[in-house]
Design an enzyme around this catalytic site. Sequence first.
Site, PDB file in Angstrom:
ATOM      1  N   GLU A 278       0.866  -0.925  -0.535  1.00 29.49           N
ATOM      2  CA  GLU A 278       0.294   0.140  -0.066  1.00 29.49           C
ATOM      3  C   GLU A 278       0.733   1.258   0.271  1.00 29.49           C
ATOM      4  O   GLU A 278       0.641   2.611   0.200  1.00 29.49           O
ATOM      5  CB  GLU A 278      -0.670  -0.042   1.384  1.00 29.49           C
ATOM      6  CG  GLU A 278      -1.725  -1.385   1.527  1.00 29.49           C
ATOM      7  CD  GLU A 278      -2.623  -1.131   2.916  1.00 29.49           C
ATOM      8  OE1 GLU A 278      -2.085  -0.983   3.962  1.00 29.49           O
ATOM      9  OE2 GLU A 278      -3.548  -2.098   3.435  1.00 29.49           O
ATOM     10  N   PRO A 279       1.732   1.720  -0.959  1.00 32.62           N
ATOM     11  CA  PRO A 279       2.147   2.673  -1.129  1.00 32.62           C
ATOM     12  C   PRO A 279       1.621   3.930  -1.385  1.00 32.62           C
ATOM     13  O   PRO A 279       0.618   4.052  -2.070  1.00 32.62           O
ATOM     14  CB  PRO A 279       3.572   2.743  -1.978  1.00 32.62           C
ATOM     15  CG  PRO A 279       2.750   1.523  -2.903  1.00 32.62           C
ATOM     16  CD  PRO A 279       1.787   0.631  -2.702  1.00 32.62           C
ATOM     17  N   ARG A 317       2.040  20.160   6.616  1.00 33.03           N
ATOM     18  CA  ARG A 317       3.251  19.413   7.153  1.00 33.03           C
ATOM     19  C   ARG A 317       4.375  19.799   8.014  1.00 33.03           C
ATOM     20  O   ARG A 317       4.657  19.105   9.247  1.00 33.03           O
ATOM     21  CB  ARG A 317       3.962  18.445   6.311  1.00 33.03           C
ATOM     22  CG  ARG A 317       2.850  17.221   5.284  1.00 33.03           C
ATOM     23  CD  ARG A 317       3.422  16.393   4.102  1.00 33.03           C
ATOM     24  NE  ARG A 317       4.602  15.094   5.270  1.00 33.03           N
ATOM     25  CZ  ARG A 317       5.684  15.535   5.094  1.00 33.03           C
ATOM     26  NH1 ARG A 317       6.562  16.170   4.538  1.00 33.03           N
ATOM     27  NH2 ARG A 317       6.654  14.626   5.958  1.00 33.03           N
ATOM     28  N   CYS A 346      -2.557  33.611  10.090  1.00 30.28           N
ATOM     29  CA  CYS A 346      -2.304  34.376  11.405  1.00 30.28           C
ATOM     30  C   CYS A 346      -2.408  33.187  12.670  1.00 30.28           C
ATOM     31  O   CYS A 346      -3.566  33.404  13.158  1.00 30.28           O
ATOM     32  CB  CYS A 346      -3.399  35.330  12.194  1.00 30.28           C
ATOM     33  SG  CYS A 346      -3.839  36.364  10.287  1.00 30.28           S
ATOM     34  N   GLU A 347      -0.951  32.728  11.937  1.00 32.84           N
ATOM     35  CA  GLU A 347      -0.793  32.147  13.304  1.00 32.84           C
ATOM     36  C   GLU A 347       0.456  31.241  13.131  1.00 32.84           C
ATOM     37  O   GLU A 347       1.149  31.635  12.144  1.00 32.84           O
ATOM     38  CB  GLU A 347      -1.500  30.259  12.535  1.00 32.84           C
ATOM     39  CG  GLU A 347      -2.446  30.171  12.447  1.00 32.84           C
ATOM     40  CD  GLU A 347      -2.725  29.158  13.943  1.00 32.84           C
ATOM     41  OE1 GLU A 347      -2.302  29.268  15.059  1.00 32.84           O
ATOM     42  OE2 GLU A 347      -4.653  29.700  13.690  1.00 32.84           O
ATOM     43  N   TYR A 375       0.065  14.439   1.087  1.00 28.95           N
ATOM     44  CA  TYR A 375      -0.215  15.013   2.009  1.00 28.95           C
ATOM     45  C   TYR A 375      -0.222  16.152   2.216  1.00 28.95           C
ATOM     46  O   TYR A 375       0.128  16.565   2.181  1.00 28.95           O
ATOM     47  CB  TYR A 375       0.793  13.911   3.133  1.00 28.95           C
ATOM     48  CG  TYR A 375       0.478  12.937   3.067  1.00 28.95           C
ATOM     49  CD1 TYR A 375      -1.024  11.640   3.749  1.00 28.95           C
ATOM     50  CD2 TYR A 375       1.885  11.793   3.346  1.00 28.95           C
ATOM     51  CE1 TYR A 375      -0.474  10.652   3.447  1.00 28.95           C
ATOM     52  CE2 TYR A 375       1.325  10.219   3.312  1.00 28.95           C
ATOM     53  CZ  TYR A 375       0.081   9.644   3.264  1.00 28.95           C
ATOM     54  OH  TYR A 375       0.002   8.449   3.371  1.00 28.95           O
TER      55      TYR A 375
HETATM   56  C1  LIG Z   1      -1.161   5.941   5.042  1.00 31.82           C
HETATM   57  C2  LIG Z   1      -1.144   4.571   4.904  1.00 31.82           C
HETATM   58  C3  LIG Z   1      -0.911   3.789   4.421  1.00 31.82           C
HETATM   59  C4  LIG Z   1       0.545   5.044   3.312  1.00 31.82           C
HETATM   60  O1  LIG Z   1       1.327   4.577   3.431  1.00 31.82           O
HETATM   61  P1  LIG Z   1       2.588   5.944   3.030  1.00 31.82           P
HETATM   62  O2  LIG Z   1       3.930   6.336   4.130  1.00 31.82           O
HETATM   63  O3  LIG Z   1       2.133   7.001   2.393  1.00 31.82           O
HETATM   64  O4  LIG Z   1       3.088   4.947   2.123  1.00 31.82           O
HETATM   65  C5  LIG Z   1      -0.271   3.121   3.232  1.00 31.82           C
HETATM   66  N1  LIG Z   1      -1.520   1.882   4.456  1.00 31.82           N
HETATM   67  C6  LIG Z   1      -2.563   2.386   5.143  1.00 31.82           C
HETATM   68  C7  LIG Z   1      -2.592   1.634   6.034  1.00 31.82           C
HETATM   69  C8  LIG Z   1      -2.199   3.557   5.966  1.00 31.82           C
HETATM   70  O5  LIG Z   1      -2.859   4.491   6.373  1.00 31.82           O
END
Ligand SMILES: *Cc1c(COP(=O)(O)O)cnc(C)c1O
Length: 425
Positions: A278-279, A317, A346-347, A375
């Site tokens: 899940e990248p 970020r 304004c922070e 992000y």
């Molecule tokens: C946010 C998230 C990701 C992706 O993370 P990266 O750091 O962007 O690769 C993958 N899996 C889950 C469950 C997440 O919450």
Amino acid sequence: MDHFDYRDGVLHAEDVPLPDLAEAVGTPFYCYSTATIERHFRVFSEALAGVGVEPPLIAYAVKANPNKSVIATLAALGAGADVVSIGELRRAMAGGVPADRIVFSGVGKTREELTEALSLGIFQFNLESEPEAEMLSEVAVALGKTAPVSFRVNPDVDAGTHRKISTGKAENKFGVPISRALDAYALAARLPGLDPLGVAVHIGSQLTQLGPMEAAFARVGELIAELRAAGHDIRRADLGGGLGIPYDRSKAVPPLPSAYGEMVARVTRDWGVRLTFEPGRLIVGNAGVLVSRVIRVKQGETSSFIIVDAAMNDLIRPTLYEAWHDILAVEPREGRIAATIVGPVCETGDTFAEDRPISPVDAGDLIAFMTAGAYGATMASTYNSRPLVPEVVVSKEKWAIVRPRPPVESMIDADLLAPWLADKG
Ligand SMILES: *Cc1c(COP(=O)(O)O)cnc(C)c1O
């Protein structure tokens, strides 16, 4: 590696000069490079090509950058999607990801979300608790379907990242404690309508060392063996995302996808499962920049401030995670100054960098926040009644606005006056 380079002293996105875009779109704006997105997806896929019993599912984490054009670029390369809300699920499908390549993660899925996702026939639900398994079982029975599920286990590993993006420590809200995993799978096996076919893990984001990931994966491997011994037919493992990227070009680079791939191949060799990854950040982080114009330069008592037209509501970020972004002048001049770079909100937290060395800039000059593709726009808000920042995608010499800048009026008109106030208006 990315496709933002200087040509004749002007920063380009692929073949498009950023000043041309600034002229056409106005500032601030996000700009994404198609070539970089595609390259990162290919490099990651190739690094993991041989792992598992069949080709892995690379499920892009939509929350990193949910723009439909970004999703469609990846869907065309065969990417799946990792989603954390029904909004992201619908977006992924609108971007061309088939339901059977979608993983539904997230710690607080509602009954409505579970119902819609199961009806659509997604690849897998990553459950984060026993009560969630019970709810999904009820939904499955009502729909007369069987839900493919994994439990996301919490391996209690310190990922060595910023505490706000660490997710695999015992005290974090995510997943089922790995010590309770056998009981959770026994429950899922008893509940009607669930097929507990996999194990999932994701210990955090912007991970710059392989060690913690390897420790977490090794625990998953042990768990798979224990689950099989207990009679569960485990066919899949989801190893999450989290691989870090270089934000500061002057520092050591995080492990490359190839090193990650070698580690995964070694640890998972005997698992006999199909793997999912899940990248998010790794695919889109370096594929985006936030371009901003200097409003003015002012001298404070102790530092000089460069006030730019982007702010913390556009790129949160730095203030949320103390994150570093390289900040480049789009058309650098001779010499070097040190300045504190701030937005108009304004922070005091609306500070992008303190005492940062940068090329001298004047009012009207353009700067670019690098590595802003992940992000960035997705976490933007309209704080201080600033419209959401527009997004532009570049491909070679072509470019397109893929999210226009909304007019200020659209924000004001979105509010409704309570009837007892309207009379007085
Ligand atoms: C946010 C998230 C990701 C992706 O993370 P990266 O750091 O962007 O690769 C993958 N899996 C889950 C469950 C997440 O919450």
